[in-house]
Design a protein around this motif. Structure first.
Motif, PDB file in Angstrom:
ATOM      1  N   VAL A 110       0.793  -1.126   0.006  1.00  0.00           N
ATOM      2  CA  VAL A 110       0.046  -0.062   0.113  1.00  0.00           C
ATOM      3  C   VAL A 110       0.872   1.364  -0.020  1.00  0.00           C
ATOM      4  O   VAL A 110       1.793   1.277   0.858  1.00  0.00           O
ATOM      5  N   CYS A 111       0.559   2.170  -1.011  1.00  0.00           N
ATOM      6  CA  CYS A 111       1.359   3.462  -0.964  1.00  0.00           C
ATOM      7  C   CYS A 111       0.230   4.424  -0.557  1.00  0.00           C
ATOM      8  O   CYS A 111      -0.954   4.488  -0.818  1.00  0.00           O
ATOM      9  N   ILE A 112       0.993   5.276   0.528  1.00  0.00           N
ATOM     10  CA  ILE A 112       0.087   6.324   0.924  1.00  0.00           C
ATOM     11  C   ILE A 112       0.693   7.743   0.307  1.00  0.00           C
ATOM     12  O   ILE A 112       1.886   8.028   0.589  1.00  0.00           O
ATOM     13  N   VAL A 113      -0.137   8.304  -0.414  1.00  0.00           N
ATOM     14  CA  VAL A 113       0.166   9.452  -1.097  1.00  0.00           C
ATOM     15  C   VAL A 113      -0.700  10.803  -0.722  1.00  0.00           C
ATOM     16  O   VAL A 113      -1.629  10.474  -0.008  1.00  0.00           O
ATOM     17  N   GLY A 114      -0.487  11.975  -1.014  1.00  0.00           N
ATOM     18  CA  GLY A 114      -1.154  12.999  -0.704  1.00  0.00           C
ATOM     19  C   GLY A 114      -0.361  14.321  -0.417  1.00  0.00           C
ATOM     20  O   GLY A 114       1.099  14.154  -0.287  1.00  0.00           O
ATOM     21  N   GLU A 115      -0.846  15.390  -0.636  1.00  0.00           N
ATOM     22  CA  GLU A 115      -0.049  16.531  -0.620  1.00  0.00           C
ATOM     23  C   GLU A 115       0.529  16.839   0.726  1.00  0.00           C
ATOM     24  O   GLU A 115       0.074  16.370   1.714  1.00  0.00           O
ATOM     25  N   ASN A 116       1.529  17.741   1.033  1.00  0.00           N
ATOM     26  CA  ASN A 116       1.996  17.989   2.306  1.00  0.00           C
ATOM     27  C   ASN A 116       1.069  18.671   3.244  1.00  0.00           C
ATOM     28  O   ASN A 116       0.025  19.464   2.742  1.00  0.00           O
ATOM     29  N   GLY A 117       1.008  17.984   4.244  1.00  0.00           N
ATOM     30  CA  GLY A 117      -0.018  18.493   5.352  1.00  0.00           C
ATOM     31  C   GLY A 117      -1.179  17.730   5.223  1.00  0.00           C
ATOM     32  O   GLY A 117      -2.122  18.104   6.145  1.00  0.00           O
ATOM     33  N   SER A 118      -1.240  16.671   4.256  1.00  0.00           N
ATOM     34  CA  SER A 118      -2.611  16.059   4.185  1.00  0.00           C
ATOM     35  C   SER A 118      -2.688  14.942   5.369  1.00  0.00           C
ATOM     36  O   SER A 118      -3.815  14.319   5.486  1.00  0.00           O
ATOM     37  N   GLY A 119      -1.560  14.819   6.102  1.00  0.00           N
ATOM     38  CA  GLY A 119      -1.809  13.846   7.136  1.00  0.00           C
ATOM     39  C   GLY A 119      -1.098  12.514   6.950  1.00  0.00           C
ATOM     40  O   GLY A 119      -1.166  11.548   7.954  1.00  0.00           O
ATOM     41  N   LYS A 120      -0.205  12.295   6.224  1.00  0.00           N
ATOM     42  CA  LYS A 120       0.380  11.020   5.790  1.00  0.00           C
ATOM     43  C   LYS A 120       1.368  10.685   7.202  1.00  0.00           C
ATOM     44  O   LYS A 120       1.209   9.481   7.580  1.00  0.00           O
ATOM     45  N   THR A 121       2.393  11.572   7.687  1.00  0.00           N
ATOM     46  CA  THR A 121       2.943  11.252   8.807  1.00  0.00           C
ATOM     47  C   THR A 121       2.147  11.116  10.087  1.00  0.00           C
ATOM     48  O   THR A 121       2.206  10.142  10.859  1.00  0.00           O
ATOM     49  N   THR A 122       0.980  11.827  10.041  1.00  0.00           N
ATOM     50  CA  THR A 122       0.108  11.547  11.261  1.00  0.00           C
ATOM     51  C   THR A 122      -0.583  10.170  11.238  1.00  0.00           C
ATOM     52  O   THR A 122      -0.573   9.502  12.313  1.00  0.00           O
ATOM     53  N   LEU A 123      -1.141   9.660  10.136  1.00  0.00           N
ATOM     54  CA  LEU A 123      -1.606   8.391  10.070  1.00  0.00           C
ATOM     55  C   LEU A 123      -0.413   7.285  10.318  1.00  0.00           C
ATOM     56  O   LEU A 123      -0.565   6.194  11.012  1.00  0.00           O
ATOM     57  N   MET A 124       0.887   7.511  10.003  1.00  0.00           N
ATOM     58  CA  MET A 124       1.928   6.726  10.448  1.00  0.00           C
ATOM     59  C   MET A 124       2.166   6.552  11.586  1.00  0.00           C
ATOM     60  O   MET A 124       2.159   5.683  12.228  1.00  0.00           O
ATOM     61  N   LYS A 125       2.148   7.772  12.486  1.00  0.00           N
ATOM     62  CA  LYS A 125       2.217   7.739  13.878  1.00  0.00           C
ATOM     63  C   LYS A 125       1.163   7.002  14.554  1.00  0.00           C
ATOM     64  O   LYS A 125       1.441   6.358  15.559  1.00  0.00           O
ATOM     65  N   CYS A 126      -0.002   7.132  14.052  1.00  0.00           N
ATOM     66  CA  CYS A 126      -1.220   6.400  14.778  1.00  0.00           C
ATOM     67  C   CYS A 126      -0.959   5.037  14.463  1.00  0.00           C
ATOM     68  O   CYS A 126      -1.113   4.238  15.168  1.00  0.00           O
TER      69      CYS A 126
ATOM     70  N   LYS B  87      -2.095  -1.268  -3.919  1.00  0.00           N
ATOM     71  CA  LYS B  87      -3.352  -0.467  -3.270  1.00  0.00           C
ATOM     72  C   LYS B  87      -2.734   0.935  -3.134  1.00  0.00           C
ATOM     73  O   LYS B  87      -1.385   1.256  -2.580  1.00  0.00           O
ATOM     74  N   ILE B  88      -3.594   1.910  -3.224  1.00  0.00           N
ATOM     75  CA  ILE B  88      -3.241   3.393  -2.904  1.00  0.00           C
ATOM     76  C   ILE B  88      -4.337   3.931  -1.947  1.00  0.00           C
ATOM     77  O   ILE B  88      -5.408   3.770  -1.861  1.00  0.00           O
ATOM     78  N   LEU B  89      -3.641   4.574  -0.944  1.00  0.00           N
ATOM     79  CA  LEU B  89      -4.432   5.539  -0.042  1.00  0.00           C
ATOM     80  C   LEU B  89      -4.011   6.923  -0.020  1.00  0.00           C
ATOM     81  O   LEU B  89      -2.895   7.116  -0.119  1.00  0.00           O
ATOM     82  N   HIS B  90      -4.989   7.533  -0.831  1.00  0.00           N
ATOM     83  CA  HIS B  90      -4.534   9.160  -1.131  1.00  0.00           C
ATOM     84  C   HIS B  90      -5.345   9.861  -0.114  1.00  0.00           C
ATOM     85  O   HIS B  90      -6.525   9.929  -0.273  1.00  0.00           O
ATOM     86  N   LEU B  91      -4.776  10.618   0.616  1.00  0.00           N
ATOM     87  CA  LEU B  91      -5.187  11.416   1.547  1.00  0.00           C
ATOM     88  C   LEU B  91      -5.360  12.985   0.764  1.00  0.00           C
ATOM     89  O   LEU B  91      -4.397  13.571   0.389  1.00  0.00           O
ATOM     90  N   SER B  92      -6.647  13.470   1.200  1.00  0.00           N
ATOM     91  CA  SER B  92      -6.688  15.115   0.618  1.00  0.00           C
ATOM     92  C   SER B  92      -7.239  15.652   1.875  1.00  0.00           C
ATOM     93  O   SER B  92      -7.373  15.299   3.117  1.00  0.00           O
ATOM     94  N   LYS B  93      -7.226  16.969   1.718  1.00  0.00           N
ATOM     95  CA  LYS B  93      -7.763  17.775   2.783  1.00  0.00           C
ATOM     96  C   LYS B  93      -9.118  17.284   3.468  1.00  0.00           C
ATOM     97  O   LYS B  93      -8.910  17.164   4.885  1.00  0.00           O
ATOM     98  N   ASP B  94     -10.084  16.857   2.837  1.00  0.00           N
ATOM     99  CA  ASP B  94     -11.267  16.922   3.342  1.00  0.00           C
ATOM    100  C   ASP B  94     -11.876  15.385   3.014  1.00  0.00           C
ATOM    101  O   ASP B  94     -12.973  15.084   3.329  1.00  0.00           O
ATOM    102  N   ASN B  95     -11.068  14.644   1.928  1.00  0.00           N
ATOM    103  CA  ASN B  95     -11.598  13.353   1.824  1.00  0.00           C
ATOM    104  C   ASN B  95     -10.196  12.392   1.799  1.00  0.00           C
ATOM    105  O   ASN B  95      -9.251  12.885   1.756  1.00  0.00           O
ATOM    106  N   TYR B  96     -10.533  11.134   1.317  1.00  0.00           N
ATOM    107  CA  TYR B  96      -9.595  10.300   1.042  1.00  0.00           C
ATOM    108  C   TYR B  96      -9.962   9.255  -0.120  1.00  0.00           C
ATOM    109  O   TYR B  96     -11.134   9.007  -0.318  1.00  0.00           O
ATOM    110  N   PHE B  97      -8.868   8.714  -0.927  1.00  0.00           N
ATOM    111  CA  PHE B  97      -9.452   7.693  -1.916  1.00  0.00           C
ATOM    112  C   PHE B  97      -8.590   6.283  -1.366  1.00  0.00           C
ATOM    113  O   PHE B  97      -7.397   6.554  -0.903  1.00  0.00           O
TER     114      PHE B  97
END
Ligand code: ADP
Length: 246
Positions: free
Chosen positions: A32-48, A201-211
């Motif tokens: 699974v690759c987690i993608v998304g713009e800076n500040g979209s929460g990728k690192t936050t999700l990792m920490k969780c 699989k791709i998890l794409h994080l955006s500001k107000d939703n995700y794919f």
């Protein structure tokens, strides 16, 4: 059975959410690759995922015998890499430390470290000083170190940052081989092309939703199309999903 099950999970800081209502399942041996713009929460999700911050709400379950202590983690490039006054072998072995908090390694741990140095192609440089290695060699050593903590799940945060194209391709190949050997991989990447070329699989994080979905679904989704095609001026790209020059 899922290895990781997120059910309506909201994650954030001080009661303020960064990612809301995240639901996805990762099965054993997915990439699974987690993608998304800076500040979209990728690192936050990792920490969780690593148990460093609890979710604000929702349920996280680990299955298939996985516990949070058995996750192999390759952090984003840190100062550690410049200042580690240790041999490659010592760095790799330190990945085995968390369980007993002792400075002595068991035979079994030494065997694990040897196997992982072999897997990552650093056996020849095991006695070298870690801080004198090239960036690519350091990442290999840190990958071997992360593998000492797990046989099931590897989490990598931007593992090719600062590497040249050859070392980057090397790193991606290495991770793909580990996945082919049966390990589950979760990788944070800002390089969407590399993500779709490698992940299942791709998890794409955006500001107000995700794919969240298969790479194929992503390539056909609005969010995937938006990020993979619109910026490319090349005519051919209008007929292909991935621009290889990206
Ligand atoms: P990414 O890794 O996708 O760049 P981050 O997870 O680092 O995104 O950050 C997501 C959001 O969370 C950002 O708005 C950031 O400012 C905020 N954030 C990150 N770390 C903290 C923290 N320790 N405390 C409060 N807010 C934070």
């Amino acid at each position: 059975m899922s290895l990781i099950d997120f059910n309506k999970v909201t994650i954030g800081y001080d009661g303020k959410s960064v990612i809301s209502d995240l639901t996805f399942q990762i099965k054993p041996n997915e990439y699974v690759c987690i993608v998304g713009e800076n500040g979209s929460g990728k690192t936050t999700l990792m920490k969780c995922l690593l148990g460093l911050i609890p979710p604000l709400s929702g349920k996280i379950k680990f299955g298939d015998g996985l516990t949070q202590n058995e996750i192999g983690y390759l952090p984003q490039k840190t100062v550690l890499q410049k200042d580690f006054p240790a041999s490659v072998e010592e760095v790799v072995l330190s990945g085995c430390l968390n369980k007993k908090h002792t400075l002595f390694y068991s035979k079994e741990q030494k065997k694990t470290a040897e196997k992982n140095m072999e897997l990552t192609g650093i056996t020849d440089i095991r006695k070298n000083c870690f801080r004198e290695l090239s960036g690519g060699q350091q990442q290999r050593a840190l990958l071997a170190r992360a593998l000492c903590a797990t046989t099931k799940l590897l989490i990598l945060d931007e593992p090719v940052t600062g590497l040249d194209p050859v070392a980057s391709a090397d790193m991606y190949n290495l991770v793909k081989n580990l996945y082919k050997e049966g390990i589950t991989v979760i990788m944070v990447s800002h390089d969407i092309t590399a993500a779709v070329n490698n992940a299942t699989k791709i998890l794409h994080l955006s500001k107000d939703n995700y794919f969240f979905g298969s790479t194929h679904q992503y390539l056909h989704s609005d969010v995937g199309k938006k990020f993979l095609i619109t910026d490319c001026p090349c005519d051919d790209c209008r007929h292909h999903h991935i621009h290889n020059l990206a």
